[in-house]
Motif scaffolding. Structure first.
Motif, PDB file in Angstrom:
ATOM      1  N   VAL A   6       3.177   6.892 -13.120  1.00  0.00           N
ATOM      2  CA  VAL A   6       4.547   6.899 -13.641  1.00  0.00           C
ATOM      3  C   VAL A   6       4.624   7.685 -14.945  1.00  0.00           C
ATOM      4  O   VAL A   6       5.543   8.494 -15.150  1.00  0.00           O
ATOM      5  CB  VAL A   6       5.054   5.454 -13.841  1.00  0.00           C
ATOM      6  N   ILE A   7       3.644   7.485 -15.841  1.00  0.00           N
ATOM      7  CA  ILE A   7       3.645   8.238 -17.102  1.00  0.00           C
ATOM      8  C   ILE A   7       3.455   9.727 -16.830  1.00  0.00           C
ATOM      9  O   ILE A   7       4.075  10.572 -17.473  1.00  0.00           O
ATOM     10  CB  ILE A   7       2.551   7.708 -18.046  1.00  0.00           C
ATOM     11  N   PRO A  65      11.423   2.217 -12.267  1.00  0.00           N
ATOM     12  CA  PRO A  65      10.607   3.365 -12.668  1.00  0.00           C
ATOM     13  C   PRO A  65       9.709   3.919 -11.564  1.00  0.00           C
ATOM     14  O   PRO A  65       9.517   5.135 -11.477  1.00  0.00           O
ATOM     15  CB  PRO A  65       9.786   2.824 -13.841  1.00  0.00           C
ATOM     16  N   LEU A  66       9.142   3.065 -10.705  1.00  0.00           N
ATOM     17  CA  LEU A  66       8.287   3.587  -9.633  1.00  0.00           C
ATOM     18  C   LEU A  66       9.092   4.421  -8.648  1.00  0.00           C
ATOM     19  O   LEU A  66       8.659   5.497  -8.230  1.00  0.00           O
ATOM     20  CB  LEU A  66       7.591   2.433  -8.896  1.00  0.00           C
ATOM     21  N   GLU A  67      10.238   3.909  -8.285  1.00  0.00           N
ATOM     22  CA  GLU A  67      11.109   4.649  -7.369  1.00  0.00           C
ATOM     23  C   GLU A  67      11.506   5.994  -7.978  1.00  0.00           C
ATOM     24  O   GLU A  67      11.488   7.033  -7.297  1.00  0.00           O
ATOM     25  CB  GLU A  67      12.356   3.834  -7.057  1.00  0.00           C
ATOM     26  N   LEU A  68      11.851   5.999  -9.266  1.00  0.00           N
ATOM     27  CA  LEU A  68      12.266   7.226  -9.929  1.00  0.00           C
ATOM     28  C   LEU A  68      11.111   8.225 -10.002  1.00  0.00           C
ATOM     29  O   LEU A  68      11.309   9.434  -9.777  1.00  0.00           O
ATOM     30  CB  LEU A  68      12.782   6.907 -11.332  1.00  0.00           C
ATOM     31  N   ALA A  69       9.911   7.736 -10.308  1.00  0.00           N
ATOM     32  CA  ALA A  69       8.749   8.623 -10.390  1.00  0.00           C
ATOM     33  C   ALA A  69       8.472   9.289  -9.049  1.00  0.00           C
ATOM     34  O   ALA A  69       8.197  10.501  -8.980  1.00  0.00           O
ATOM     35  CB  ALA A  69       7.527   7.843 -10.857  1.00  0.00           C
ATOM     36  N   ILE A 111       0.829  -1.199   0.000  1.00  0.00           N
ATOM     37  CA  ILE A 111       0.000   0.000   0.000  1.00  0.00           C
ATOM     38  C   ILE A 111       0.874   1.263   0.000  1.00  0.00           C
ATOM     39  O   ILE A 111       0.445   2.322  -0.465  1.00  0.00           O
ATOM     40  CB  ILE A 111      -0.934   0.009   1.230  1.00  0.00           C
ATOM     41  N   ILE A 112       2.118   1.142   0.488  1.00  0.00           N
ATOM     42  CA  ILE A 112       3.020   2.305   0.551  1.00  0.00           C
ATOM     43  C   ILE A 112       3.205   2.945  -0.818  1.00  0.00           C
ATOM     44  O   ILE A 112       2.960   4.151  -0.989  1.00  0.00           O
ATOM     45  CB  ILE A 112       4.374   1.910   1.168  1.00  0.00           C
ATOM     46  N   PRO A 113       3.663   2.190  -1.836  1.00  0.00           N
ATOM     47  CA  PRO A 113       3.802   2.834  -3.154  1.00  0.00           C
ATOM     48  C   PRO A 113       2.478   3.317  -3.713  1.00  0.00           C
ATOM     49  O   PRO A 113       2.436   4.307  -4.455  1.00  0.00           O
ATOM     50  CB  PRO A 113       4.421   1.734  -4.027  1.00  0.00           C
ATOM     51  N   LEU A 114       1.378   2.618  -3.373  1.00  0.00           N
ATOM     52  CA  LEU A 114       0.070   3.049  -3.849  1.00  0.00           C
ATOM     53  C   LEU A 114      -0.269   4.439  -3.323  1.00  0.00           C
ATOM     54  O   LEU A 114      -0.709   5.320  -4.075  1.00  0.00           O
ATOM     55  CB  LEU A 114      -0.999   2.044  -3.409  1.00  0.00           C
ATOM     56  N   VAL A 115      -0.025   4.663  -2.030  1.00  0.00           N
ATOM     57  CA  VAL A 115      -0.287   5.973  -1.429  1.00  0.00           C
ATOM     58  C   VAL A 115       0.638   7.029  -2.014  1.00  0.00           C
ATOM     59  O   VAL A 115       0.205   8.144  -2.367  1.00  0.00           O
ATOM     60  CB  VAL A 115      -0.120   5.901   0.103  1.00  0.00           C
ATOM     61  N   LEU A 116       1.915   6.697  -2.144  1.00  0.00           N
ATOM     62  CA  LEU A 116       2.884   7.663  -2.676  1.00  0.00           C
ATOM     63  C   LEU A 116       2.586   8.016  -4.123  1.00  0.00           C
ATOM     64  O   LEU A 116       2.700   9.180  -4.528  1.00  0.00           O
ATOM     65  CB  LEU A 116       4.305   7.101  -2.541  1.00  0.00           C
ATOM     66  N   LEU A 117       2.193   7.020  -4.914  1.00  0.00           N
ATOM     67  CA  LEU A 117       1.857   7.305  -6.303  1.00  0.00           C
ATOM     68  C   LEU A 117       0.589   8.146  -6.396  1.00  0.00           C
ATOM     69  O   LEU A 117       0.452   8.971  -7.305  1.00  0.00           O
ATOM     70  CB  LEU A 117       1.690   5.997  -7.070  1.00  0.00           C
ATOM     71  N   SER A 118      -0.323   7.939  -5.460  1.00  0.00           N
ATOM     72  CA  SER A 118      -1.522   8.784  -5.432  1.00  0.00           C
ATOM     73  C   SER A 118      -1.144  10.234  -5.172  1.00  0.00           C
ATOM     74  O   SER A 118      -1.688  11.164  -5.789  1.00  0.00           O
ATOM     75  CB  SER A 118      -2.486   8.286  -4.344  1.00  0.00           C
TER      76      SER A 118
END
Length: 345
Positions: free
Chosen positions: A249-250, A264-268, A166-173
């Motif tokens: 990411v895009i 790519p997720l980390e970079l985004a 859920i961590i990357p999900l929240v951060l990407l949000s």
């Protein structure tokens, strides 16, 4: 053809709905969540989003199929059971052996990917192949031990890892607040729709594991309900995370940068939110790798179980640990193959 009777010493029915959802979603997400955006960007560009939608729609039909077959034949083994019931022992024999080998060999690749993320946190580990090998072996056998202790213990690991995802999900949000529409142009840089097919082919890997709820069927507390809901909820959760991560990411990075990035997720997240959130994504990636390895070790211990009962696999793989109610011989056998594969690393 009627299903064979279960063994006298039955598996314990300790797997809950939450644990089943975590198993399905965790086996689907795994490392693909963190690596696929780069692969899709390289072959398709932003039009890869169309590939995600098409692939998700196709696998929804497969999720519906498994959600119907699993409750109808609630026997450990999943696809093996269905193939044998529909087409006979020869089809069942082929299915169980190919499915099992792909799982135990694939587990070596999964743990290797986890170590690949871990080396970024330790220069000493990065410079020593021996330490990487020993760490990989340690992770495999630790998870094997947890799985022998019981499906309940394995499910606890899986649920914890799902929460970590859920961590990357929240951060990407949060990264969506810095969404840059310019990154979507040109939407299909290659000028044709051919890359959509190439992108969809890559995404089939992401949906491996959609059948996970059907494999430990005899360990479900309420198999008919749990298999059906676990399959559909796990599919839905994983698909939501896949689509959100692809859009985020895009929106955060130009396509050529995504395509050339190993993470790519980390970079985004680094580009939109900063260094520390990016570290959190890397930690989550390690957790996701361990989670999918745990899930597939669980699966590898169940895939041949019913086939061993039916005389189509090594008979010892049908043995159940008296105290913990787990197929311990199958778990040990699968992890031995995985360990041997790691010697090639």
């Amino acid at each position: 053809m009627t299903a064979a009777a279960p063994p006298k010493r039955a598996l314990l029915r300790d797997l809950t709905l939450f644990g089943t959802v975590a198993l399905v979603a965790g086996n689907m997400l795994g490392t693909s969540l963190y690596t696929l955006p780069a692969s899709v960007a390289a072959v398709a560009g932003p039009i890869g989003l169309v590939s995600w939608v098409i692939t998700a729609a196709g696998f929804l039909l497969l999720a519906l199929l498994y959600s119907e077959l699993g409750p109808r034949y609630p026997r450990t083994g999943g696809p093996y059971v269905f193939a044998r019931e529909a087409f006979g022992e020869y089809a069942g024999f082929q299915t169980v052996w190919m499915y099992w080998l792909s799982a135990v060999v694939g587990n070596a690749a999964i743990v290797t990917g986890a170590i690949g993320y871990a080396v970024s946190f330790s220069p000493r580990l990065a410079n020593s192949h021996l330490l990487q090998f020993l760490l990989a072996q340690g992770v495999v056998w630790l998870l094997c031990g947890i799985n022998i202790l019981g499906v309940k213990q394995s499910a606890r690991v899986q649920k914890s890892i799902l929460l970590i995802n859920i961590i990357p999900l929240v951060l990407l949000s949060l990264a969506l607040f810095k969404f840059n529409p310019a990154n979507f142009h040109p939407f299909h840089p290659k000028g044709t729709w051919t890359p959509v097919a190439a992108g969809s082919a890559l995404m089939v890997w992401a949906y491996a594991g959609i059948e996970s709820a059907t494999v430990p069927a005899e360990e479900m507390q309420t198999p008919q309900r749990t298999i059906r809901l676990g399959t559909l909820l796990g599919y839905g959760l994983a698909t939501l995370i896949f689509l959100l991560s692809a859009v985020a990411v895009i929106g955060a990075l130009p396509n050529d940068i995504i395509a050339s990035s190993a993470r790519p997720l980390e970079l985004a997240v680094r580009e939109t939110l900063g260094a520390w959130p990016a570290v959190a994504v890397s930690v989550a990636a390690i957790g996701a790798s361990i989670g999918v390895l745990n899930g597939w070790i669980l699966m590898a211990g169940r895939i041949p179980f019913s086939a061993a009962q039916d005389g189509l696999f090594f008979s010892g793989f049908a043995r159940v640990q008296p105290k913990f109610g787990t197929p311990y011989v199958a778990l040990l056998g699968g992890c031995v193959i995985t360990s041997l594969m790691l010697t090639l690393y």
